[in-house]
Design an enzyme around this catalytic site. Structure first.
Site, PDB file in Angstrom:
ATOM      1  N   TYR A 181       0.849  -1.197   0.000  1.00  0.00           N
ATOM      2  CA  TYR A 181       0.000   0.000   0.000  1.00  0.00           C
ATOM      3  C   TYR A 181       0.883   1.245   0.000  1.00  0.00           C
ATOM      4  CZ  TYR A 181      -4.085  -2.930   1.033  1.00  0.00           C
ATOM      5  OH  TYR A 181      -5.087  -3.860   0.989  1.00  0.00           O
ATOM      6  N   PRO A 223     -15.738  -2.785   1.233  1.00  0.00           N
ATOM      7  CA  PRO A 223     -17.136  -3.038   1.606  1.00  0.00           C
ATOM      8  C   PRO A 223     -18.113  -2.053   0.986  1.00  0.00           C
ATOM      9  CG  PRO A 223     -15.912  -2.123   3.454  1.00  0.00           C
ATOM     10  CD  PRO A 223     -14.898  -2.469   2.405  1.00  0.00           C
ATOM     11  N   SER A 261     -15.736   4.198  -5.962  1.00  0.00           N
ATOM     12  CA  SER A 261     -17.186   3.979  -6.054  1.00  0.00           C
ATOM     13  C   SER A 261     -17.925   4.321  -4.764  1.00  0.00           C
ATOM     14  CB  SER A 261     -17.476   2.509  -6.392  1.00  0.00           C
ATOM     15  OG  SER A 261     -16.822   2.140  -7.571  1.00  0.00           O
ATOM     16  N   GLY A 321     -18.316   6.903  -2.963  1.00  0.00           N
ATOM     17  CA  GLY A 321     -19.067   8.159  -2.921  1.00  0.00           C
ATOM     18  C   GLY A 321     -20.443   8.064  -3.551  1.00  0.00           C
TER      19      GLY A 321
HETATM   20  N1  LIG Z   1      -7.068  -7.875   0.061  1.00  0.00           N
HETATM   21  C1  LIG Z   1      -7.185  -7.122  -1.002  1.00  0.00           C
HETATM   22  O1  LIG Z   1      -6.863  -7.520  -2.138  1.00  0.00           O
HETATM   23  C2  LIG Z   1      -7.734  -5.740  -0.834  1.00  0.00           C
HETATM   24  C3  LIG Z   1      -8.093  -4.957  -1.953  1.00  0.00           C
HETATM   25  C4  LIG Z   1      -8.623  -3.682  -1.720  1.00  0.00           C
HETATM   26  C5  LIG Z   1      -8.785  -3.221  -0.414  1.00  0.00           C
HETATM   27  N2  LIG Z   1      -8.392  -3.991   0.642  1.00  0.00           N
HETATM   28  C6  LIG Z   1      -8.570  -3.546   2.050  1.00  0.00           C
HETATM   29  O2  LIG Z   1      -9.923  -3.211   2.242  1.00  0.00           O
HETATM   30  C7  LIG Z   1     -10.023  -1.906   2.780  1.00  0.00           C
HETATM   31  C8  LIG Z   1     -11.310  -1.243   2.368  1.00  0.00           C
HETATM   32  O3  LIG Z   1     -11.410  -1.156   0.980  1.00  0.00           O
HETATM   33  P1  LIG Z   1     -11.235   0.234   0.198  1.00  0.00           P
HETATM   34  O4  LIG Z   1     -10.565   1.200   1.095  1.00  0.00           O
HETATM   35  O5  LIG Z   1     -10.637  -0.119  -1.111  1.00  0.00           O
HETATM   36  O6  LIG Z   1     -12.722   0.653  -0.167  1.00  0.00           O
HETATM   37  P2  LIG Z   1     -14.059   0.930   0.660  1.00  0.00           P
HETATM   38  O7  LIG Z   1     -13.842   0.622   2.102  1.00  0.00           O
HETATM   39  O8  LIG Z   1     -15.144   0.229  -0.050  1.00  0.00           O
HETATM   40  O9  LIG Z   1     -14.249   2.485   0.444  1.00  0.00           O
HETATM   41  C9  LIG Z   1     -13.368   3.382   1.039  1.00  0.00           C
HETATM   42  C10 LIG Z   1     -13.909   4.779   0.900  1.00  0.00           C
HETATM   43  O10 LIG Z   1     -15.169   4.863   1.531  1.00  0.00           O
HETATM   44  C11 LIG Z   1     -15.295   6.146   2.107  1.00  0.00           C
HETATM   45  N3  LIG Z   1     -15.992   5.985   3.391  1.00  0.00           N
HETATM   46  C12 LIG Z   1     -15.697   5.103   4.360  1.00  0.00           C
HETATM   47  N4  LIG Z   1     -16.564   5.207   5.388  1.00  0.00           N
HETATM   48  C13 LIG Z   1     -17.409   6.210   5.063  1.00  0.00           C
HETATM   49  C14 LIG Z   1     -18.492   6.811   5.721  1.00  0.00           C
HETATM   50  N5  LIG Z   1     -18.921   6.345   6.905  1.00  0.00           N
HETATM   51  N6  LIG Z   1     -19.123   7.843   5.104  1.00  0.00           N
HETATM   52  C15 LIG Z   1     -18.711   8.282   3.890  1.00  0.00           C
HETATM   53  N7  LIG Z   1     -17.674   7.734   3.209  1.00  0.00           N
HETATM   54  C16 LIG Z   1     -17.043   6.712   3.801  1.00  0.00           C
HETATM   55  C17 LIG Z   1     -13.922   6.656   2.394  1.00  0.00           C
HETATM   56  O11 LIG Z   1     -13.901   8.011   2.042  1.00  0.00           O
HETATM   57  P3  LIG Z   1     -12.772   9.013   2.631  1.00  0.00           P
HETATM   58  O12 LIG Z   1     -11.491   8.540   2.001  1.00  0.00           O
HETATM   59  O13 LIG Z   1     -13.240  10.320   2.118  1.00  0.00           O
HETATM   60  O14 LIG Z   1     -12.744   8.867   4.106  1.00  0.00           O
HETATM   61  C18 LIG Z   1     -13.002   5.756   1.605  1.00  0.00           C
HETATM   62  O15 LIG Z   1     -12.201   6.411   0.656  1.00  0.00           O
HETATM   63  C19 LIG Z   1      -8.769  -1.197   2.235  1.00  0.00           C
HETATM   64  O16 LIG Z   1      -8.502  -0.021   2.953  1.00  0.00           O
HETATM   65  C20 LIG Z   1      -7.754  -2.294   2.407  1.00  0.00           C
HETATM   66  O17 LIG Z   1      -7.334  -2.354   3.754  1.00  0.00           O
HETATM   67  C21 LIG Z   1      -7.888  -5.231   0.440  1.00  0.00           C
END
Ligand SMILES: NC(=O)c1ccc[n+]([C@@H]2O[C@H](COP(=O)([O-])OP(=O)(O)OC[C@H]3O[C@@H](n4cnc5c(N)ncnc54)[C@H](OP(=O)(O)O)[C@@H]3O)[C@@H](O)[C@H]2O)c1
Length: 275
Positions: A44, A199, A205, A207
């Protein structure tokens, strides 16, 4: 009450990521709210030149936190490499050991709490990668082992090779991407934690979740909470072993998401979300 973790990836990989000070504040807000799982990975970073950026950030945030962090589990991953800004794979045993040693150094610990194999490497037989993880656990470099982006057959091979040290599977799972439902159920049946990644559908996506998942937005309106809280409550309702790891780069996102741990959806609401 279910547990919510922090996905730390948006603090490092986005072009417009927060300042270091603001990033540390996001981790501290999660700890203040009672989060005890932080998900990171050595890969990361914006690019190859700063490999390990997110692990170093998490380590710095934990070291600078005023409160007790002894119950906090840092879950990192190895197996993804970076070439420039590209993401590549190496699941060979020799690489995984080197990667683990790098993570130990950056996290400043004697043993990694949860070490996850990031993604199957088509160039390395799965059982060889699993053997490497077992060896890391046997040698005391990692306390617990996880796998990520694995199907049911791979989970079962991991169970047989890694044994009791295997505790978790991290796969993509969100309102708009439910293809890991079988793996989620399989984990529940075998007492393995299931960590749904992205999640909300991922940083680009998330937003628009309110418009791409209208049933979730409707339930959120009824309850007077955010669509993000409803989404996480839905994740938690799938199984007792689910631990969502929503990513965040803003303190407000963390605070809102963590509140989902106290939100219970009715069977009727869940039926609408699964309909
Ligand atoms: N194992 C794998 O291959 C893999 C791949 C991808 C991700 N991951 C892990 O999974 C985690 C989560 O996935 P992700 O970060 O890709 O996507 P995500 O959790 O689906 O979306 C993250 C975005 O959601 C927004 N958000 C979160 N909580 C919110 C709320 N309560 N209200 C409004 N907006 C909110 C955040 O905005 P802001 O930035 O503006 O706060 C953030 O940028 C990653 O951080 C990583 O640790 C693992």
């Amino acid at each position: 009450m279910g547990a919510i973790g922090l996905g730390a990836m948006p603090l490092s990989t986005k072009d417009e990521r927060p300042s270091q000070e603001d990033a540390v504040a996001v981790v501290h807000a999660a700890l203040d709210a009672g989060v005890t799982l932080i998900d990171t990975a050595d890969a990361y970073a914006r690019d190859e030149s700063e490999f390990g950026h997110n692990e170093e950030l998490v380590a710095r945030a934990l070291a600078g936190y005023g409160g007790d962090t002894s119950a906090v589990l840092v879950a990192t991953k190895g197996g993804h490499t970076r070439r420039g800004t590209d993401w590549e794979l190496d699941g060979s045993p020799a690489y995984l050991r080197r990667a683990c040693e790098g993570s130990l150094r950056r996290l400043g610990v004697d043993a990694i709490g949860l070490y996850q194999f990031h993604r199957p490497d088509p160039a390395t037989p799965w059982d060889e990668s699993m053997g490497a993880l077992r060896q890391l656990a046997d040698d005391g470099l990692v306390r617990m082992v996880g796998i990520s982006n694995a199907d049911i057959a791979q989970i079962d091979v991991a169970r047989s090779i890694v044994g009791d040290a295997l505790v978790s599977v991290q796969n993509q799972f969100s309102p708009g991407w439910r293809h890991s439902a079988d793996e989620l159920a399989h984990c529940a049946g075998h007492g393995l934690a299931f960590l749904p990644w992205s999640p909300f559908g991922g940083v680009t996506s998330a937003g628009s979740l309110g418009s791409t998942a209208p049933a979730f937005a409707q339930v959120a309106d009824e309850l007077g909470v955010s669509v993000y809280q409803v989404t996480l409550a839905w994740h938690l309702a799938q199984s007792d072993t689910v631990v969502p790891i929503p990513g965040a780069s803003r303190v407000a996102s963390v605070r809102d998401s963590v509140a989902a741990a106290g939100l219970t959806l009715s069977p009727e609401q869940l039926a609408r979300l699964d309909g």
